[in-house]
Design an enzyme around this catalytic site. Structure first.
Site, PDB file in Angstrom:
ATOM      1  CG  ASP A   1     -83.325 111.078 -33.972  1.00  0.00           C
ATOM      2  OD1 ASP A   1     -82.828 110.006 -34.355  1.00  0.00           O
ATOM      3  OD2 ASP A   1     -84.396 111.125 -33.351  1.00  0.00           O
TER       4      ASP A   1
ATOM      5  CE  LYS B   1     -81.014 110.270 -31.139  1.00  0.00           C
ATOM      6  NZ  LYS B   1     -80.760 109.351 -32.264  1.00  0.00           N
TER       7      LYS B   1
HETATM    8  P1  NDP Z   1     -88.076 112.838 -39.420  1.00  0.00           P
HETATM    9  O1  NDP Z   1     -88.340 113.954 -38.499  1.00  0.00           O
HETATM   10  O2  NDP Z   1     -87.445 113.113 -40.737  1.00  0.00           O
HETATM   11  O3  NDP Z   1     -89.414 112.020 -39.715  1.00  0.00           O
HETATM   12  C1  NDP Z   1     -90.139 111.442 -38.678  1.00  0.00           C
HETATM   13  C2  NDP Z   1     -91.367 110.786 -39.259  1.00  0.00           C
HETATM   14  O4  NDP Z   1     -91.993 110.017 -38.222  1.00  0.00           O
HETATM   15  C3  NDP Z   1     -92.415 111.777 -39.732  1.00  0.00           C
HETATM   16  O5  NDP Z   1     -93.160 111.208 -40.761  1.00  0.00           O
HETATM   17  C4  NDP Z   1     -93.254 111.979 -38.481  1.00  0.00           C
HETATM   18  O6  NDP Z   1     -94.566 112.451 -38.708  1.00  0.00           O
HETATM   19  C5  NDP Z   1     -93.276 110.572 -37.922  1.00  0.00           C
HETATM   20  N1  NDP Z   1     -93.450 110.632 -36.463  1.00  0.00           N
HETATM   21  C6  NDP Z   1     -92.639 111.261 -35.575  1.00  0.00           C
HETATM   22  N2  NDP Z   1     -93.139 111.142 -34.320  1.00  0.00           N
HETATM   23  C7  NDP Z   1     -94.270 110.424 -34.452  1.00  0.00           C
HETATM   24  C8  NDP Z   1     -95.232 109.973 -33.533  1.00  0.00           C
HETATM   25  N3  NDP Z   1     -95.113 110.229 -32.216  1.00  0.00           N
HETATM   26  N4  NDP Z   1     -96.280 109.250 -34.016  1.00  0.00           N
HETATM   27  C9  NDP Z   1     -96.404 108.988 -35.338  1.00  0.00           C
HETATM   28  N5  NDP Z   1     -95.525 109.406 -36.258  1.00  0.00           N
HETATM   29  C10 NDP Z   1     -94.475 110.102 -35.824  1.00  0.00           C
HETATM   30  O7  NDP Z   1     -87.184 111.788 -38.588  1.00  0.00           O
HETATM   31  P2  NDP Z   1     -86.285 110.604 -39.126  1.00  0.00           P
HETATM   32  O8  NDP Z   1     -86.872 110.017 -40.349  1.00  0.00           O
HETATM   33  O9  NDP Z   1     -84.890 111.079 -39.137  1.00  0.00           O
HETATM   34  O10 NDP Z   1     -86.385 109.562 -37.917  1.00  0.00           O
HETATM   35  C11 NDP Z   1     -87.358 108.511 -37.887  1.00  0.00           C
HETATM   36  C12 NDP Z   1     -86.884 107.414 -36.944  1.00  0.00           C
HETATM   37  O11 NDP Z   1     -85.617 106.902 -37.380  1.00  0.00           O
HETATM   38  C13 NDP Z   1     -86.653 107.846 -35.490  1.00  0.00           C
HETATM   39  O12 NDP Z   1     -86.943 106.749 -34.654  1.00  0.00           O
HETATM   40  C14 NDP Z   1     -85.157 108.126 -35.448  1.00  0.00           C
HETATM   41  O13 NDP Z   1     -84.636 108.037 -34.131  1.00  0.00           O
HETATM   42  C15 NDP Z   1     -84.651 107.000 -36.329  1.00  0.00           C
HETATM   43  N6  NDP Z   1     -83.326 107.161 -36.924  1.00  0.00           N
HETATM   44  C16 NDP Z   1     -82.993 108.251 -37.639  1.00  0.00           C
HETATM   45  C17 NDP Z   1     -81.742 108.356 -38.217  1.00  0.00           C
HETATM   46  C18 NDP Z   1     -81.350 109.491 -39.090  1.00  0.00           C
HETATM   47  O14 NDP Z   1     -80.234 109.455 -39.628  1.00  0.00           O
HETATM   48  N7  NDP Z   1     -82.182 110.488 -39.310  1.00  0.00           N
HETATM   49  C19 NDP Z   1     -80.717 107.317 -38.002  1.00  0.00           C
HETATM   50  C20 NDP Z   1     -81.217 106.145 -37.298  1.00  0.00           C
HETATM   51  C21 NDP Z   1     -82.464 106.109 -36.772  1.00  0.00           C
HETATM   52  P3  NDP Z   1     -94.944 113.989 -38.381  1.00  0.00           P
HETATM   53  O15 NDP Z   1     -94.229 114.769 -39.433  1.00  0.00           O
HETATM   54  O16 NDP Z   1     -96.408 114.035 -38.463  1.00  0.00           O
HETATM   55  O17 NDP Z   1     -94.421 114.269 -37.002  1.00  0.00           O
HETATM   56  O1  2IT Z   2     -80.333 107.226 -34.322  1.00  0.00           O
HETATM   57  C1  2IT Z   2     -79.321 107.475 -35.014  1.00  0.00           C
HETATM   58  O2  2IT Z   2     -78.472 106.606 -35.256  1.00  0.00           O
HETATM   59  C2  2IT Z   2     -79.183 108.822 -35.579  1.00  0.00           C
HETATM   60  N1  2IT Z   2     -80.067 109.632 -35.404  1.00  0.00           N
HETATM   61  C3  2IT Z   2     -77.955 109.187 -36.364  1.00  0.00           C
HETATM   62  C4  2IT Z   2     -76.857 109.634 -35.457  1.00  0.00           C
HETATM   63  C5  2IT Z   2     -75.634 110.197 -36.135  1.00  0.00           C
HETATM   64  O3  2IT Z   2     -74.741 110.611 -35.381  1.00  0.00           O
HETATM   65  O4  2IT Z   2     -75.554 110.215 -37.363  1.00  0.00           O
END
Ligand code: NDP
Ligand code: 2IT
Length: 450
Positions: A170, A130
């Site tokens: 992420d 990461k």
């Molecule tokens: P984005 O940046 O697209 O969206 C994040 C969302 O979470 C936004 O709505 C944001 O609100 C909110 N958020 C972020 N930080 C906080 C906080 N401290 N408190 C409250 N709300 C918060 O990220 P993703 O959707 O990609 O990721 C969301 C989660 O999923 C994370 O835990 C990530 O590690 C996990 N994940 C992502 C993957 C991917 O492929 N993208 C794969 C697997 C897991 P705001 O805009 O106000 O900050």
């Molecule tokens: O938390 C996760 O699994 C991710 N943000 C996706 C990682 C990736 O390499 O697609």
């Protein structure tokens, strides 16, 4: 009296805390995994003699670097970037990049550690890593984000490569950032390489990668409900977040006949008592992905939607909770409130969204609880499929990738049952941890002392 597993766990965690002081997120993630695997680990003396647990909790390496860039107003800004290459037993390092002001080494170590076992569960050849930076994309212009990404890649390029380490997105890193990062790498090497996943379809991305984490989470949830003779159809779901994972979880949930009653961002949550409809989902998608606006705007423009400032959605009665925002966003109070209101399943879209005591509470109440390393593995799984397509120089259709994604999620669910079945129930946390750990541990044994 304490049993021998508890004593072993306490001793192991004492040592880990001593060696990694103040890294509280990392401690939390390790404790959950070690607690699950210890009973099984202690039955296999060969693992203990090879010090598999000590080795798998120590990153292969961590690099940290300065990122210097210029704002539109010509101010010089310094950020810190990292790449945690945790373990490449099963394949090249693989895991996302996060841009958020709260990013630090503890957060990235927990995420990279989780990624080892998540990637293992997918069955694809990927190690765990990461990275990211303490950069806040909020309020920055596209040009500022571009200059930041270019400056970051000027450092990161030394440590990555299509057979070495393949980053992706992420929190705070989506299609825009991936394009800037990829273009900078290509410019530096004068060659196209599948060195990042999450690319746009136009230049080597995979169909369904954008949707994969959210869709995969809903597929996993459906598998979990089918296993108890139920389904998502007609269920009310409280989703947190409104980013990449939340939006596509909501989209798939709607397609499967569920009712999505909340979404959120860091300023509060919205309640949609009648359930989100397709037109509203499209609005939120444009609001968040294109206009980079706030979720409160959705309530301001839609009469049937109410905004609750600085609150999280967990006080709303629902059948299923799907935390899709960030780590530790659902604590013990939230868990108690969800339980009181009748929740029967938790399916994590985010990484480690439950505090340790919230997770323990759900386990005591025997509430179905899918941990992120199982239920959000769809994103990295399709990243793995993107790598395969890049190597083969072909693109699979949307239908093909979606079918493979569904197959991988069903297989992960099966592994959770295989390793997590306990007295007629499935402990998904234990199942995912043991299933993910076993493949890594067995391969480490086969490699000898490295
Ligand atoms: P984005 O940046 O697209 O969206 C994040 C969302 O979470 C936004 O709505 C944001 O609100 C909110 N958020 C972020 N930080 C906080 C906080 N401290 N408190 C409250 N709300 C918060 O990220 P993703 O959707 O990609 O990721 C969301 C989660 O999923 C994370 O835990 C990530 O590690 C996990 N994940 C992502 C993957 C991917 O492929 N993208 C794969 C697997 C897991 P705001 O805009 O106000 O900050
Ligand atoms: O938390 C996760 O699994 C991710 N943000 C996706 C990682 C990736 O390499 O697609």
């Amino acid at each position: 009296m304490k049993n021998s597993h508890q004593t072993e766990l306490e001793q192991f965690m004492l040592q880990l805390r001593r060696q990694n002081p103040d890294e509280i997120h990392f401690h939390q993630a390790v404790e959950e995994v070690v607690e699950s695997v210890l009973p099984w680990y202690l039955q296999h003396d060969e693992y203990r003699r090879a010090r598999i647990l000590e080795r798998v909790t120590e990153p292969d390496r961590i690099v940290s670097f300065r990122i210097t860039w210029e704002t539109d107003a010509r101010e010089v800004v310094v950020n810190r970037g990292w790449r945690v290459q945790f373990n490449h037993t099963l394949g090249p390092y693989k895991g996302g990049l996060r841009f958020h002001p709260a990013v630090n080494q503890s957060v990235l170590k927990f995420l990279a550690f989780e990624q080892i076992f998540k990637n293992s569960l997918t069955g694809l050849p990927m190690g765990g890593a990461k990275g990211g930076a303490d950069f806040d994309p909020k309020g920055k212009s596209d040009r500022e984000v571009m200059r930041f990404c270019q400056a970051l890649m000027l450092e990161l390029h030394r440590y990555i490569g299509e057979d070495v380490d393949i980053p992706a997105g992420d929190i705070g890193v989506g299609a825009r950032e991936i394009s800037y990062l990829f273009a900078q790498y290509m410019r530096m090497y004068n060659r196209w390489a599948g060195v990042i996943t999450g690319k746009s379809l136009a230049y080597g991305g995979s169909a369904v990668r954008t949707q994969a984490t959210g869709y995969g989470c809903v597929y996993f949830c459906e598998n979990m409900l089918n296993h108890i003779g139920d389904s998502l159809s007609g269920k009310s779901i409280a989703i947190s977040g409104s980013g990449n994972v939340a939006i596509y979880a909501a989209e798939k949930a709607l397609q499967m006949g569920a009712k999505v009653i909340t979404l959120s961002d860091s300023s509060g949550f919205v309640l949609i008592p009648d359930g989100l409809n397709e037109e509203q989902l499209k609005y939120v998608q444009v609001l968040k992905e294109e206009r980079r606006g706030r979720i409160s705007d959705f309530a301001n423009t839609h009469k049937a939607v109410e905004f609750f400032e600085s609150a999280r959605p967990w006080s709303v009665p629902c059948d299923i909770a799907m935390p899709c925002a960030t780590e530790n966003e659902l604590d013990l109070n939230d868990a108690q409130s969800l339980h009181k209101n009748g929740v029967f399943a938790i399916c994590e879209g985010a990484n480690m969204p439950l505090t340790a005591d919230a997770a323990r509470f759900f386990a005591e109440k025997e509430i179905l609880h899918a941990p992120g390393k199982a239920s959000n593995a769809g994103g990295v799984a399709v990243s793995g499929l993107e790598q395969s397509q890049n190597s083969l120089r072909i693109s699979w259709s949307r239908e093909e990738v979606d079918k493979r994604l569904q197959g991988i999620m069903a297989d992960i669910h099966q592994q959770c049952i295989q390793y997590g079945a306990q007295q007629g129930q499935v402990n998904y946390v234990a199942g995912a941890n043991i299933g993910g750990f076993k493949r890594v541990a067995d391969t480490m044994l086969a490699y000898g002392i490295v």
